[in-house]
Design a protein around this motif. Structure first.
Motif, PDB file in Angstrom:
ATOM      1  N   GLY A   1       0.792  -1.221   0.000  1.00  0.00           N
ATOM      2  CA  GLY A   1       0.000   0.000   0.000  1.00  0.00           C
ATOM      3  C   GLY A   1       0.828   1.276   0.000  1.00  0.00           C
ATOM      4  N   GLU A   2       2.107   1.191   0.314  1.00  0.00           N
ATOM      5  CA  GLU A   2       2.945   2.385   0.297  1.00  0.00           C
ATOM      6  C   GLU A   2       3.206   2.833  -1.135  1.00  0.00           C
ATOM      7  OE1 GLU A   2       6.183   3.210   3.145  1.00  0.00           O
ATOM      8  OE2 GLU A   2       6.001   1.095   3.700  1.00  0.00           O
ATOM      9  N   VAL A   3       3.309   4.152  -1.306  1.00  0.00           N
ATOM     10  CA  VAL A   3       3.614   4.740  -2.611  1.00  0.00           C
ATOM     11  C   VAL A   3       5.103   5.086  -2.642  1.00  0.00           C
ATOM     12  CG1 VAL A   3       3.119   6.611  -4.223  1.00  0.00           C
ATOM     13  CG2 VAL A   3       1.270   5.644  -2.831  1.00  0.00           C
ATOM     14  N   VAL A   4       5.792   4.576  -3.638  1.00  0.00           N
ATOM     15  CA  VAL A   4       7.239   4.722  -3.718  1.00  0.00           C
ATOM     16  C   VAL A   4       7.619   5.395  -5.031  1.00  0.00           C
ATOM     17  CG1 VAL A   4       9.446   3.498  -3.708  1.00  0.00           C
ATOM     18  CG2 VAL A   4       7.542   2.632  -2.346  1.00  0.00           C
ATOM     19  N   LYS A   5       8.517   6.369  -4.946  1.00  0.00           N
ATOM     20  CA  LYS A   5       9.025   7.021  -6.160  1.00  0.00           C
ATOM     21  C   LYS A   5      10.195   6.210  -6.720  1.00  0.00           C
ATOM     22  CE  LYS A   5      11.739  10.588  -5.892  1.00  0.00           C
ATOM     23  NZ  LYS A   5      12.264  11.958  -5.644  1.00  0.00           N
ATOM     24  N   ILE A   6      10.118   5.872  -7.984  1.00  0.00           N
ATOM     25  CA  ILE A   6      11.195   5.140  -8.644  1.00  0.00           C
ATOM     26  C   ILE A   6      11.744   5.996  -9.781  1.00  0.00           C
ATOM     27  CG2 ILE A   6      11.759   3.140 -10.079  1.00  0.00           C
ATOM     28  CD1 ILE A   6       9.883   1.477  -8.439  1.00  0.00           C
ATOM     29  N   THR A   7      13.053   6.189  -9.760  1.00  0.00           N
ATOM     30  CA  THR A   7      13.738   6.925 -10.820  1.00  0.00           C
ATOM     31  C   THR A   7      14.388   5.916 -11.755  1.00  0.00           C
ATOM     32  OG1 THR A   7      14.204   8.723  -9.260  1.00  0.00           O
ATOM     33  CG2 THR A   7      15.450   8.711 -11.317  1.00  0.00           C
ATOM     34  N   TYR A   8      14.208   6.110 -13.065  1.00  0.00           N
ATOM     35  CA  TYR A   8      14.732   5.142 -14.026  1.00  0.00           C
ATOM     36  C   TYR A   8      15.196   5.864 -15.291  1.00  0.00           C
ATOM     37  CZ  TYR A   8      10.245   5.660 -16.466  1.00  0.00           C
ATOM     38  OH  TYR A   8       9.156   6.177 -17.139  1.00  0.00           O
ATOM     39  N   MET A   9      15.959   5.131 -16.105  1.00  0.00           N
ATOM     40  CA  MET A   9      16.417   5.649 -17.401  1.00  0.00           C
ATOM     41  C   MET A   9      15.852   4.774 -18.509  1.00  0.00           C
ATOM     42  SD  MET A   9      20.410   6.690 -16.744  1.00  0.00           S
ATOM     43  CE  MET A   9      20.516   7.386 -18.414  1.00  0.00           C
ATOM     44  N   ARG A  10      15.373   5.449 -19.563  1.00  0.00           N
ATOM     45  CA  ARG A  10      14.863   4.754 -20.744  1.00  0.00           C
ATOM     46  C   ARG A  10      15.332   5.528 -21.973  1.00  0.00           C
ATOM     47  NH1 ARG A  10       8.566   4.223 -20.987  1.00  0.00           N
ATOM     48  NH2 ARG A  10       8.987   2.799 -19.236  1.00  0.00           N
ATOM     49  N   ASP A  11      16.015   4.841 -22.865  1.00  0.00           N
ATOM     50  CA  ASP A  11      16.544   5.478 -24.076  1.00  0.00           C
ATOM     51  C   ASP A  11      17.421   6.679 -23.744  1.00  0.00           C
ATOM     52  OD1 ASP A  11      15.109   3.642 -25.626  1.00  0.00           O
ATOM     53  OD2 ASP A  11      13.327   4.929 -25.643  1.00  0.00           O
ATOM     54  N   GLY A  12      18.192   6.554 -22.661  1.00  0.00           N
ATOM     55  CA  GLY A  12      19.133   7.609 -22.295  1.00  0.00           C
ATOM     56  C   GLY A  12      18.526   8.779 -21.556  1.00  0.00           C
ATOM     57  N   LYS A  13      17.218   8.756 -21.305  1.00  0.00           N
ATOM     58  CA  LYS A  13      16.548   9.850 -20.618  1.00  0.00           C
ATOM     59  C   LYS A  13      16.078   9.395 -19.242  1.00  0.00           C
ATOM     60  CE  LYS A  13      14.910  12.001 -24.896  1.00  0.00           C
ATOM     61  NZ  LYS A  13      13.702  12.481 -25.648  1.00  0.00           N
ATOM     62  N   THR A  14      16.211  10.296 -18.257  1.00  0.00           N
ATOM     63  CA  THR A  14      15.813  10.000 -16.881  1.00  0.00           C
ATOM     64  C   THR A  14      14.356  10.392 -16.651  1.00  0.00           C
ATOM     65  OG1 THR A  14      18.056  10.322 -16.054  1.00  0.00           O
ATOM     66  CG2 THR A  14      16.291  10.452 -14.444  1.00  0.00           C
ATOM     67  N   ALA A  15      13.621   9.528 -15.964  1.00  0.00           N
ATOM     68  CA  ALA A  15      12.217   9.802 -15.651  1.00  0.00           C
ATOM     69  C   ALA A  15      11.908   9.279 -14.256  1.00  0.00           C
ATOM     70  CB  ALA A  15      11.303   9.154 -16.685  1.00  0.00           C
ATOM     71  N   GLU A  16      10.782   9.729 -13.714  1.00  0.00           N
ATOM     72  CA  GLU A  16      10.330   9.282 -12.403  1.00  0.00           C
ATOM     73  C   GLU A  16       8.892   8.785 -12.499  1.00  0.00           C
ATOM     74  OE1 GLU A  16      10.673  12.506  -9.693  1.00  0.00           O
ATOM     75  OE2 GLU A  16      12.868  12.482  -9.648  1.00  0.00           O
ATOM     76  N   VAL A  17       8.563   7.838 -11.614  1.00  0.00           N
ATOM     77  CA  VAL A  17       7.203   7.316 -11.590  1.00  0.00           C
ATOM     78  C   VAL A  17       6.845   6.966 -10.145  1.00  0.00           C
ATOM     79  CG1 VAL A  17       7.903   4.921 -11.982  1.00  0.00           C
ATOM     80  CG2 VAL A  17       5.614   5.669 -12.682  1.00  0.00           C
ATOM     81  N   GLN A  18       5.584   7.158  -9.783  1.00  0.00           N
ATOM     82  CA  GLN A  18       5.090   6.788  -8.456  1.00  0.00           C
ATOM     83  C   GLN A  18       4.431   5.410  -8.547  1.00  0.00           C
ATOM     84  OE1 GLN A  18       5.489   8.723  -5.680  1.00  0.00           O
ATOM     85  NE2 GLN A  18       6.546  10.303  -6.869  1.00  0.00           N
ATOM     86  N   VAL A  19       4.901   4.478  -7.696  1.00  0.00           N
ATOM     87  CA  VAL A  19       4.392   3.113  -7.739  1.00  0.00           C
ATOM     88  C   VAL A  19       3.707   2.808  -6.413  1.00  0.00           C
ATOM     89  CG1 VAL A  19       4.968   0.689  -8.016  1.00  0.00           C
ATOM     90  CG2 VAL A  19       6.265   2.427  -9.263  1.00  0.00           C
ATOM     91  N   THR A  20       2.479   2.314  -6.463  1.00  0.00           N
ATOM     92  CA  THR A  20       1.763   1.864  -5.270  1.00  0.00           C
ATOM     93  C   THR A  20       1.983   0.370  -5.129  1.00  0.00           C
ATOM     94  OG1 THR A  20       0.060   3.562  -5.572  1.00  0.00           O
ATOM     95  CG2 THR A  20      -0.441   1.738  -4.092  1.00  0.00           C
ATOM     96  N   LEU A  21       2.730  -0.016  -4.112  1.00  0.00           N
ATOM     97  CA  LEU A  21       3.089  -1.422  -3.917  1.00  0.00           C
ATOM     98  C   LEU A  21       1.877  -2.229  -3.429  1.00  0.00           C
ATOM     99  CD1 LEU A  21       6.536  -0.904  -2.148  1.00  0.00           C
ATOM    100  CD2 LEU A  21       6.109  -1.323  -4.567  1.00  0.00           C
ATOM    101  N   LYS A  22       1.827  -3.473  -3.869  1.00  0.00           N
ATOM    102  CA  LYS A  22       0.769  -4.384  -3.455  1.00  0.00           C
ATOM    103  C   LYS A  22       1.333  -5.439  -2.493  1.00  0.00           C
ATOM    104  CE  LYS A  22      -2.025  -4.124  -7.705  1.00  0.00           C
ATOM    105  NZ  LYS A  22      -2.609  -4.939  -8.830  1.00  0.00           N
ATOM    106  N   GLU A  23       0.421  -6.211  -1.937  1.00  0.00           N
ATOM    107  CA  GLU A  23       0.849  -7.309  -1.079  1.00  0.00           C
ATOM    108  C   GLU A  23       1.248  -8.491  -1.929  1.00  0.00           C
ATOM    109  OE1 GLU A  23      -0.831 -10.242   2.492  1.00  0.00           O
ATOM    110  OE2 GLU A  23      -2.043  -8.536   1.776  1.00  0.00           O
ATOM    111  N   LYS A  24       2.407  -9.086  -1.597  1.00  0.00           N
ATOM    112  CA  LYS A  24       2.872 -10.250  -2.327  1.00  0.00           C
ATOM    113  C   LYS A  24       2.058 -11.467  -1.904  1.00  0.00           C
ATOM    114  CE  LYS A  24       7.003 -12.967  -3.370  1.00  0.00           C
ATOM    115  NZ  LYS A  24       8.460 -13.140  -3.116  1.00  0.00           N
ATOM    116  N   THR A  25       1.613 -12.227  -2.864  1.00  0.00           N
ATOM    117  CA  THR A  25       0.855 -13.451  -2.579  1.00  0.00           C
ATOM    118  C   THR A  25       1.570 -14.631  -3.193  1.00  0.00           C
ATOM    119  OG1 THR A  25      -0.484 -13.156  -4.586  1.00  0.00           O
ATOM    120  CG2 THR A  25      -1.338 -12.243  -2.519  1.00  0.00           C
ATOM    121  N   GLY A  26       1.333 -15.800  -2.641  1.00  0.00           N
ATOM    122  CA  GLY A  26       1.978 -17.014  -3.152  1.00  0.00           C
ATOM    123  C   GLY A  26       3.402 -17.130  -2.652  1.00  0.00           C
ATOM    124  N   ALA A  27       4.130 -18.097  -3.218  1.00  0.00           N
ATOM    125  CA  ALA A  27       5.486 -18.376  -2.791  1.00  0.00           C
ATOM    126  C   ALA A  27       6.438 -17.296  -3.250  1.00  0.00           C
ATOM    127  CB  ALA A  27       5.928 -19.711  -3.361  1.00  0.00           C
TER     128      ALA A  27
END
Length: 422
Positions: free
Chosen positions: A396-422
């Motif tokens: 449920g926590e919202v996490v900012k992830i910084t990444y590079m795609r095609d040489g350009k830097t971008a940011e995205v907010q990800v809402t994590l879910k609960e892991k299920t299964g093994a």
């Protein structure tokens, strides 16, 4: 209290303590003469300049005064061409008065009853008492090792008494477990601190049962914070040898392919001596608070002994995990939904090899080939950093992830879910 009910634990903000209602601050350990060891700040050197005849005489008097006075440290000679004068500064203290601190012996004496030895047919380790009726926090790899065979587990207390123990719950993902000593009461439960308040250089003690020597105490400092380490399969964990370190057995890639690796994020690094058998024991600050669960050591060459580089799971992580284990026997973990590997180019990071369908990562727009460089404000050095960081978050926590795609830097907010299964 039974093994399925939540329990009250001590915190750094007050409450019960082996030392009384208000434990002291955790700045350092006091010497028996009520002084606290603190580093001496470097003193600036006086400017180099020639002396006149009068100035030389003044300097000679100042130096003589130092000799007669027992060698006052930090003396500074101030000179003036028109009116020669002298000024001697106050001594730079090597020791700072700290009446509210405890000695190493005080902390060891009061905390040792809260640390136990865990023995089994094929393995042994240490544990930290969470409740008066026998709930004990330890490492998952200690429980796995000690629980093998038909003999089960035995807990040995600081007073020499022993009791059989059963598993309440385990969490291989964080290498933590809770067990329950049977038929006991009135135990001295540990006072748990706040690992978010730690600083590099803080004084600490490691208390546990290295090599079967129960009640052993070693002293050191916090060498670093927020380390990410990967410990290997069952056998490697019993020996406390993280893979990837010299003498640690298989390579990191082999350990991950073997399926038995555990990645721990946010680990505390210490130079307090930790050896096989210390696993699951307490890392304690100068206020007598448990601030970490000793888990692994780095090794050099073929030796599996201490070289001054040990690691502990932060107690705030251990609190969260143990509370869930006691309540339900299992732990809820956050889920991002990517498969990552170490970057091979000039930019450090974690390369996304696969994105799971329907995962938080896919919903946020992350794609195969993206290079993750930051999670929140934490720089990503490789795939292990991502795994360790995600395990430190809650569903449920919202996490900012910084990444590079095609040489350009971008940011995205990800809402994590609960892991299920093994």
């Amino acid at each position: 209290m039974n093994a399925n009910e939540p329990h009250e634990q001590g915190t750094s903000g007050g409450g019960w303590s082996q030392f009384g209602a208000t434990p002291p601050s955790a700045g350092g350990f006091k010497r028996p003469d009520d002084t606290l060891i603190t580093p001496v700040p470097p003193q600036p050197a006086p400017p180099k300049q020639g002396f006149t005849g009068v100035q030389k005489a003044v300097a000679g008097l100042a130096l003589a005064a130092m000799a007669v006075g027992g060698g006052v440290a930090g003396a500074v000679i101030a000179t003036s061409v028109s009116q020669p004068t002298t000024s001697v500064s106050a001594p730079s203290p090597t020791f700072k008065q700290a009446a509210n601190q405890y000695t190493v012996a005080d902390v060891a004496k009061n905390v040792s009853p809260s640390v136990v030895m865990i023995q089994g047919s094929t393995g042994e380790g240490s544990g930290v008492v969470l409740s008066e009726d026998g709930l004990i926090l330890t490492n998952n790899h200690v429980v796995v090792g000690a629980g093998q065979g038909s003999g089960g587990m035995t807990v040995k207390f600081s007073d020499g008494k022993s009791a059989k123990a059963t598993v309440v719950g385990t969490d291989p993902a964080t290498d933590l477990a809770v067990i329950k000593a049977e038929g006991v009461s009135g135990l001295t439960k540990a006072n748990l601190g706040d690992s978010d308040q730690l600083q590099v250089g803080d004084a600490v003690l490691a208390i546990g049962s290295p090599l079967g020597l129960d009640g052993s105490v070693t002293a050191g400092i916090i060498s670093a914070l927020d380390r990410t380490l990967t410990v290997g399969g069952e056998q490697e964990q019993q020996q406390q040898i993280p893979p990837g370190w010299p003498g640690g057995g298989q390579s990191r890639q082999q350990q991950q392919q073997g399926g038995g690796a555990t990645t721990i994020g946010g680990a505390i690094q210490t130079d307090a001596a930790i050896n096989p058998g210390n696993s699951g024991g307490a890392l304690v600050n100068a206020a007598g608070e448990v601030i970490g669960i000793n888990t692994a050591i780095a090794t050099n060459g073929g030796s599996s002994g201490n070289i001054g580089v040990g690691f502990a799971i932060p107690i705030n992580t251990a609190k969260q995990v143990s509370e869930q284990l006691i309540k339900s026997g299992k732990v809820s973990h956050a889920f991002l939904g990517v498969s990552v590997t170490d970057a091979t180019g000039d930019v450090p990071g974690a390369l996304i090899r696969q994105v799971t369908d329907g995962s938080p990562a896919q919903a946020a727009g992350l794609k195969t080939g993206d290079l993750i460089t930051k999670i929140g404000d934490k720089a990503v050095e490789g795939g292990d950093t991502v795994v360790g960081a995600v395990r430190g978050f809650k569903p449920g926590e919202v996490v900012k992830i910084t990444y590079m795609r095609d040489g350009k830097t971008a940011e995205v907010q990800v809402t994590l879910k609960e892991k299920t299964g093994a």
